[in-house]
Design an enzyme around this catalytic site. Sequence first.
Site, PDB file in Angstrom:
ATOM      1  N   GLU A  80     -21.305  -9.119   4.684  1.00  0.00           N
ATOM      2  CA  GLU A  80     -20.207  -8.325   5.219  1.00  0.00           C
ATOM      3  C   GLU A  80     -18.940  -9.162   5.319  1.00  0.00           C
ATOM      4  O   GLU A  80     -18.968 -10.299   5.771  1.00  0.00           O
ATOM      5  CB  GLU A  80     -20.575  -7.756   6.596  1.00  0.00           C
ATOM      6  CG  GLU A  80     -21.768  -6.816   6.571  1.00  0.00           C
ATOM      7  CD  GLU A  80     -21.572  -5.607   5.654  1.00  0.00           C
ATOM      8  OE1 GLU A  80     -20.411  -5.290   5.324  1.00  0.00           O
ATOM      9  OE2 GLU A  80     -22.590  -4.993   5.274  1.00  0.00           O
ATOM     10  N   CYS A 143     -25.028  -3.197  13.729  1.00  0.00           N
ATOM     11  CA  CYS A 143     -24.808  -4.418  12.951  1.00  0.00           C
ATOM     12  C   CYS A 143     -23.351  -4.834  13.047  1.00  0.00           C
ATOM     13  O   CYS A 143     -23.033  -6.011  13.251  1.00  0.00           O
ATOM     14  CB  CYS A 143     -25.244  -4.214  11.496  1.00  0.00           C
ATOM     15  SG  CYS A 143     -27.034  -3.991  11.381  1.00  0.00           S
ATOM     16  N   HIS A 164     -26.555  -7.889   5.233  1.00  0.00           N
ATOM     17  CA  HIS A 164     -27.345  -6.659   5.222  1.00  0.00           C
ATOM     18  C   HIS A 164     -28.370  -6.732   4.099  1.00  0.00           C
ATOM     19  O   HIS A 164     -28.058  -7.184   2.996  1.00  0.00           O
ATOM     20  CB  HIS A 164     -26.439  -5.440   4.986  1.00  0.00           C
ATOM     21  CG  HIS A 164     -26.112  -4.699   6.245  1.00  0.00           C
ATOM     22  ND1 HIS A 164     -24.822  -4.423   6.644  1.00  0.00           N
ATOM     23  CD2 HIS A 164     -26.920  -4.136   7.200  1.00  0.00           C
ATOM     24  CE1 HIS A 164     -24.844  -3.746   7.781  1.00  0.00           C
ATOM     25  NE2 HIS A 164     -26.100  -3.560   8.143  1.00  0.00           N
TER      26      HIS A 164
HETATM   27  N1  PCA Z   1     -29.311  -1.986  10.780  1.00  0.00           N
HETATM   28  C1  PCA Z   1     -28.400  -1.170  11.553  1.00  0.00           C
HETATM   29  C2  PCA Z   1     -28.649  -1.564  12.985  1.00  0.00           C
HETATM   30  C3  PCA Z   1     -29.903  -2.335  12.991  1.00  0.00           C
HETATM   31  C4  PCA Z   1     -30.178  -2.651  11.584  1.00  0.00           C
HETATM   32  O1  PCA Z   1     -31.083  -3.384  11.166  1.00  0.00           O
HETATM   33  C5  PCA Z   1     -26.955  -1.290  11.090  1.00  0.00           C
HETATM   34  O2  PCA Z   1     -26.733  -1.490   9.882  1.00  0.00           O
HETATM   35  O3  PCA Z   1     -26.047  -1.161  11.894  1.00  0.00           O
END
Ligand code: PCA
Length: 217
Positions: A80, A143, A164
Site C-alpha cells: 500500500e 487495514c 495486502h
Molecule cells: N483485511 C481487512 C481487515 C483485516 C484484513 O485482513 C482490510 O483489508 O481492511
Amino acid sequence: MNRILLTGFEAFGDHPSNPTLTALSAFEGQRIAGAQVLTQALPVDAARMPGVLEEVLRRLQPQAVLLSGLAAGRVQLSLERAALNVLDFRIPDNAGASFQDAELCPGGPDAYLSTLPLRAILGTWQAAGVPGYVSDTAGLYLCNQAMYLARHQLGPSVPCGFLHVPADESLALAQPPGKPPLPYLPQQEINRGIGLALDVLAGQLESAQGEKQAPGV
Ligand code: PCA
C-alpha cells in the site's frame, strides 16, 4: 539487535480464516540478517484494534513495522502506498460496528504515506519470481486504520507500511458454491513474499547501522 514487527489480522466477514494470521507463526522469533522478527495478531474490531496496536508498538519499540492483511479478490501481493484518515466500511467489523465517511483520527493529517522501501521490495519480489505491485488504496476498513495509526504513532523515521495478500488455498476452497471462484495464492507463496519483504527491511536496517558505526573520514 534490531526488531521488526510483523502483524496479521484475524478472520473477518465471510472468510473462515486469514492467511496473514496463518503466516505469523512461520515468522515469530525468526532471525533475519541480524534482526529479530516479532509478531502480533490484530483484531478486526475498530474499537479494540487501536489499543492492541498502540501497546505492541510501545512495548517492542520496533525499528521497522510490516503490517499485513487479506484483500480477497486481489490476484497478487500488493504494497500500500498510503492510508487515509477515513473509516468507511462495506461490511461491519467483527464487533458489528460500521462507519460511513467517519474521521479515523480526529484532527490528524488527511493521509500518511508508506515509509517502507516499496521499490526495493518490489525489486526483490521480481528477482525471486513473486509478482506484486504498489496499490494506491488500502481500502477504508481495518487495514487502512492500522496503517494510518501505526504511521501516526511511529513518525517518519521508522519504516512502516502495509502489505495486502490475496486469498490462500483454504479460503478459495471454502468459497461457497454459487459465488464466483476466488483468485488465490498458495499460503507458501504468501509466506515467501512476506519473508522477502522482511529480508529487505532487515538488510536496510543492517546497512543503516553499518553507516552509523563506520568511522568518520
Ligand atoms: N483485511 C481487512 C481487515 C483485516 C484484513 O485482513 C482490510 O483489508 O481492511
